[in-house]
Every structure is written in structure tokens, then in C-alpha cells.
Design an enzyme around this catalytic site. Structure first.
Site, PDB file in Angstrom:
ATOM      1  N   ASP A 189      18.109 -32.901  21.530  1.00  0.00           N
ATOM      2  CA  ASP A 189      19.368 -32.798  22.261  1.00  0.00           C
ATOM      3  C   ASP A 189      19.005 -32.691  23.740  1.00  0.00           C
ATOM      4  O   ASP A 189      17.867 -32.391  24.093  1.00  0.00           O
ATOM      5  CB  ASP A 189      20.254 -31.632  21.790  1.00  0.00           C
ATOM      6  CG  ASP A 189      19.520 -30.314  21.638  1.00  0.00           C
ATOM      7  OD1 ASP A 189      18.552 -30.070  22.390  1.00  0.00           O
ATOM      8  OD2 ASP A 189      19.904 -29.521  20.764  1.00  0.00           O
ATOM      9  N   GLU A 231      14.548 -32.755  16.508  1.00  0.00           N
ATOM     10  CA  GLU A 231      15.678 -31.901  16.897  1.00  0.00           C
ATOM     11  C   GLU A 231      16.164 -32.242  18.303  1.00  0.00           C
ATOM     12  O   GLU A 231      16.500 -31.356  19.097  1.00  0.00           O
ATOM     13  CB  GLU A 231      15.281 -30.421  16.818  1.00  0.00           C
ATOM     14  CG  GLU A 231      14.764 -29.988  15.459  1.00  0.00           C
ATOM     15  CD  GLU A 231      14.413 -28.511  15.396  1.00  0.00           C
ATOM     16  OE1 GLU A 231      14.935 -27.721  16.220  1.00  0.00           O
ATOM     17  OE2 GLU A 231      13.619 -28.132  14.504  1.00  0.00           O
ATOM     18  N   ASN A 243       5.968 -28.536  12.980  1.00  0.00           N
ATOM     19  CA  ASN A 243       7.148 -28.803  13.797  1.00  0.00           C
ATOM     20  C   ASN A 243       7.258 -27.742  14.888  1.00  0.00           C
ATOM     21  O   ASN A 243       7.067 -26.556  14.625  1.00  0.00           O
ATOM     22  CB  ASN A 243       8.402 -28.768  12.907  1.00  0.00           C
ATOM     23  CG  ASN A 243       9.662 -29.176  13.630  1.00  0.00           C
ATOM     24  OD1 ASN A 243       9.772 -30.286  14.137  1.00  0.00           O
ATOM     25  ND2 ASN A 243      10.642 -28.281  13.684  1.00  0.00           N
ATOM     26  N   HIS A 273      14.034 -30.389  22.333  1.00  0.00           N
ATOM     27  CA  HIS A 273      15.228 -29.781  22.924  1.00  0.00           C
ATOM     28  C   HIS A 273      15.048 -29.882  24.445  1.00  0.00           C
ATOM     29  O   HIS A 273      14.355 -29.068  25.063  1.00  0.00           O
ATOM     30  CB  HIS A 273      15.360 -28.323  22.483  1.00  0.00           C
ATOM     31  CG  HIS A 273      15.650 -28.160  21.025  1.00  0.00           C
ATOM     32  ND1 HIS A 273      16.827 -28.598  20.458  1.00  0.00           N
ATOM     33  CD2 HIS A 273      14.919 -27.621  20.014  1.00  0.00           C
ATOM     34  CE1 HIS A 273      16.820 -28.330  19.164  1.00  0.00           C
ATOM     35  NE2 HIS A 273      15.666 -27.743  18.870  1.00  0.00           N
ATOM     36  N   GLU A 291       6.856 -23.705  14.503  1.00  0.00           N
ATOM     37  CA  GLU A 291       6.701 -22.886  15.714  1.00  0.00           C
ATOM     38  C   GLU A 291       5.634 -21.788  15.559  1.00  0.00           C
ATOM     39  O   GLU A 291       5.886 -20.618  15.845  1.00  0.00           O
ATOM     40  CB  GLU A 291       8.054 -22.287  16.111  1.00  0.00           C
ATOM     41  CG  GLU A 291       9.114 -23.343  16.385  1.00  0.00           C
ATOM     42  CD  GLU A 291      10.498 -22.761  16.628  1.00  0.00           C
ATOM     43  OE1 GLU A 291      10.640 -21.523  16.715  1.00  0.00           O
ATOM     44  OE2 GLU A 291      11.455 -23.552  16.743  1.00  0.00           O
TER      45      GLU A 291
END
Length: 390
Positions: free
Chosen positions: A290, A288, A223, A259, A180
Site C-alpha cells: 500500500d 502487502e 515475510n 508498506h 518479521e
């Protein structure tokens, strides 16, 4: 060199040395039983996946979990741990390798929780994604509030990367080295990120070099979230990666966190975005995933919401499978019991592929069927050709 005291968490190590408890009636038998069952309840994502394609999950622990009314999930919830070993071929520490947990004081490391995850993965024939080495968040107070010179900060980061990556050399498949580092406009986080703010952008290349020296076999990744589509943020990573590769910096991969939320449309250029990094010679990954949603008053998602959620999961997996070197696909937790989403997104939840009672949602079966189709159709060759025709 300053002596470093390495402390292990005895409780975590002892707890995970115990045999896995019997699973509830809805769970599959032990991976070591070798028995095949026709019932769908015994289907496993890791078995459905094509050879060489890793299906992973975050390992719950640390972070927001410390504020909840349950004990540490990984060390105390045996049914959870059993499913963790059965369903997935890759695991990512959710918080246990972040600075505030693994390096709580300048001269002290806490490796117990991370060691336990790596040992668990070895016993269950899983690979591990290391997360993360250079980040603006979840840093310990001693680091963020310390009065260090630039030389001291550089030494601290180099020592941390060398110590942590070196400890797990040969045991970590991929590392999220720089996490990030850009904002939504594609600008470096020059104020939030202590490393970039104090040491300049060149520290990013150094972090990759130090990690590679500590473990030459590990694949090293950028990432981030919000980079699923081709946009200003992912463009910034693309330009930076091109520049670093020209300099010979050992950058091996680019990963999208994914996400997602039903409030927004699915990132339709995901496959295109992954493919352009693939053409640079990088591996790519979904790390990651979801899919959260606004829950009705009774807290239960509707059938329509679950169907749409399953579609998002399926599209994300299909995009990864369609790109040559997208070989790692990780969901950020597999049960709502330990999901981070309700803690950080008020009114939203039900973001994972299983309920709090480990019941499988349509999203689980969407992943399962997509993996089976890819495996059956030859994945690397025929499956991708078929996808491009459509």
C-alpha cells in the site's frame, strides 16, 4: 495427545454461503457471466495479468476492524466481496489466520473465518496466501502470559503449525511461515518474539520443517516490512536463507511487504533485492503493498499525490514482473473503506487503489496497464528483456 476442540464460526460460514449480491453500477458483472465489455470500468486486474502471475489482496476482517463502526467487511459487505472475487486471483487473510483469531485458547481453534475465505477462494478460482505461523505480534494472551516450559512451548508451536497448515493442505499456495523476525538493524527479535526468545533461533528452521511436513505442496516464505531495498535487514534474511538452504531446510520464498509512504522515496533497489533471492533458487513476492500519504485538511489527496502514488504502485509491480520467480503480487486491501493505514498512521491515508466508494484511483489503472503490457509483450521472456534494456 491433548484433545483439541475445533470450533467453527457459524455466522461467517452461513453468510458466505449466500450468493453474491448485485454490484453497484460502477462494478463489473459476475465472473461467471462470461460477457466482455469494452468499457474500462469492466477491466479486471486478474484478467489483465499474464498467465501464472497472481494478483492478490488482503481480505478485510479481524484486527483493527473490530474497533470500527462497521460490521465485519468480508461477511457483511456484499459489494466489497463481489469486487474481491472479480478483481483478484489471490487472497490473503488480513488477520483471520493470525494466532489470536484462529487459536484463541490453548485447547480451542476458531476456523470459521479462515474456512470461509478458503471456500470463497475456491468458488472464485483464486489461490490463498496463508498468513502467518510464527510472529511476535497478535498472539493470544494465554500464550504470551502463560507459564510454559521450553518443551511445552515447542510442543504448542508444533501442534499449531501441524493443525493449521494440515487443515488447509492442498488449499494454500504460499505460507508466511516466519514473519518479521528481524529488527531494522538486522538483529533477530530475541526479546519481542516469544519463540526465538524462549526456544532460540533454531526454532525458525523447525517451523519451516513442520509446515512442510503438514503440506508438502505449499511454498514456504519469510515475510517482512522494510526489506524492499538492499539494506541491513534484507541482508540478514539473505544470510539466514543461505544458511538454512545449506542445511536442507525447506525455505521456498522471500517476500517484501512493501508498506510504502509518499514521505519517503521509492525503494529503488527493490528489483535488485528480489533478484538476489531469486538467484538462491527462491520464489519472491510482494505481499502487502500500500502507499500512504499525508492528507490535506479536507482529507482528499491532491492530483499530484495520486499521480505519485500511482508511480509507486507501478514501480513495485514492474520490479516484481522483472524477476523470474516473482509470481505473486498482493496489495494490502483494495479500498480505503477498510484500510488499516488511518488507524495506525495519524494524518495519513488514501493508501489503496480504490476510494471508500470503490472508485478507481490512478494507482488502479497504473497496475492494470502494467499488467496488460506484460501480458501483451510475453512477460516471461520479451517483457523482461525489454525492461532490462531500459
Amino acid at each position: 495427545m491433548r484433545s483439541v476442540r475445533i470450533a467453527a464460526t457459524a455466522l461467517a460460514t452461513a453468510a458466505l454461503a449466500l450468493p453474491l449480491a448485485a454490484a453497484p453500477a460502477t462494478a463489473a458483472p459476475s465472473d461467471h457471466e462470461g460477457t466482455r465489455h469494452s468499457s474500462a470500468k469492466f477491466d479486471r486486474l486478474r484478467d489483465a495479468a499474464p498467465k501464472g502471475f497472481y494478483v492478490g489482496t488482503a481480505v478485510a476482517g479481524g484486527g483493527h476492524h473490530l474497533e470500527q463502526d462497521y460490521p465485519d467487511p468480508f461477511t457483511h459487505d456484499k459489494p466489497y466481496r463481489k469486487l474481491l472475487g472479480q478483481q483478484f486471483s489471490s487472497v490473503s487473510p488480513e488477520n483471520q489466520m493470525k494466532w489470536e483469531f484462529i487459536h484463541p485458547e490453548r485447547d480451542r481453534y476458531e476456523f470459521g473465518a479462515a474456512d470461509a475465505i478458503v471456500d470463497f477462494a475456491k468458488r472464485n478460482k483464486q489461490v490463498v496466501r496463508g498468513h502467518t505461523l510464527l510472529w511476535h505480534s497478535q498472539n493470544p494472551a494465554w500464550l504470551e502470559e502463560g507459564d510454559f516450559t521450553k518443551e511445552e512451548l515447542r510442543s504448542i508451536l508444533r501442534e499449531h503449525i501441524t493443525t493449521v497448515v494440515g487443515r488447509y493442505a492442498g488449499k494454500i499456495q504460499q505460507w508466511d511461515v516466519a514473519n518479521e523476525i528481524f529488527d531494522e538493524q538486522g538483529n533477530l527479535r530475541t526479546q519481542e518474539n516469544i519463540w526465538i526468545r524462549e526456544l532460540g533461533p533454531g526454532i525458525i528452521a523447525d517451523a519451516f520443517r513442520w509446515a512442510h511436513k503438514a503440506d508438502p505442496k505449499a511454498k514456504l516464505f519469510f515475510n517482512d516490512y522494510g526489506v524492499e531495498d538492499v539494506n541491513a535487514k534484507s541482508d540478514a534474511y539473505y544470510r539466514l536463507t543461505q544458511d538454512l538452504l545449506k542445511q536442507g531446510v525447506p525455505v521456498h520464498g522471500f517476500s517484501v511487504q512493501a508498506h510504502l509512504s509518499l514521505r519517503y522515496g521509492f525503494p529503488t533497489s527493490l528489483e535488485q533485492n528480489l533478484r538476489r533471492f531469486d538467484k538462491l533458487g527462491l520464489e519472491t513476492a510482494v505481499t502487502e503493498l500500500d502507499v500512504r500519504m499525508d492528507l490535506p485538511e479536507d482529507g482528499r489527496p491532491t492530483e499530484a499525490q495520486l499521480k505519485q502514488q500511482a508511480d509507486y504502485y507501478q514501480q513495485a509491480l514492474s520490479a516484481c514482473l522483472a524477476v523470474d520467480d516473482c509470481n505473486s503480487f498482493t496489495i494490502w486491501g483494495f479500498t480505503d473503506k477498510y484500510s488499516w493505514v488511518p488507524v495506525f498512521f495519524q494524518g495519513e491515508g488514501s493508501a489503496t487503489v480504490m476510494t471508500e466508494d470503490f472508485e478507481r484511483k490512478p494507482s488502479f489503472y497504473a497496475l492494470l496497464s502494467t499488467l496488460k503490457d506484460a501480458k501483451k509483450d510475453g512477460w516471461k521472456k520479451d517483457w523482461r528483456k525489454d525492461r532490462r534494456r531500459h
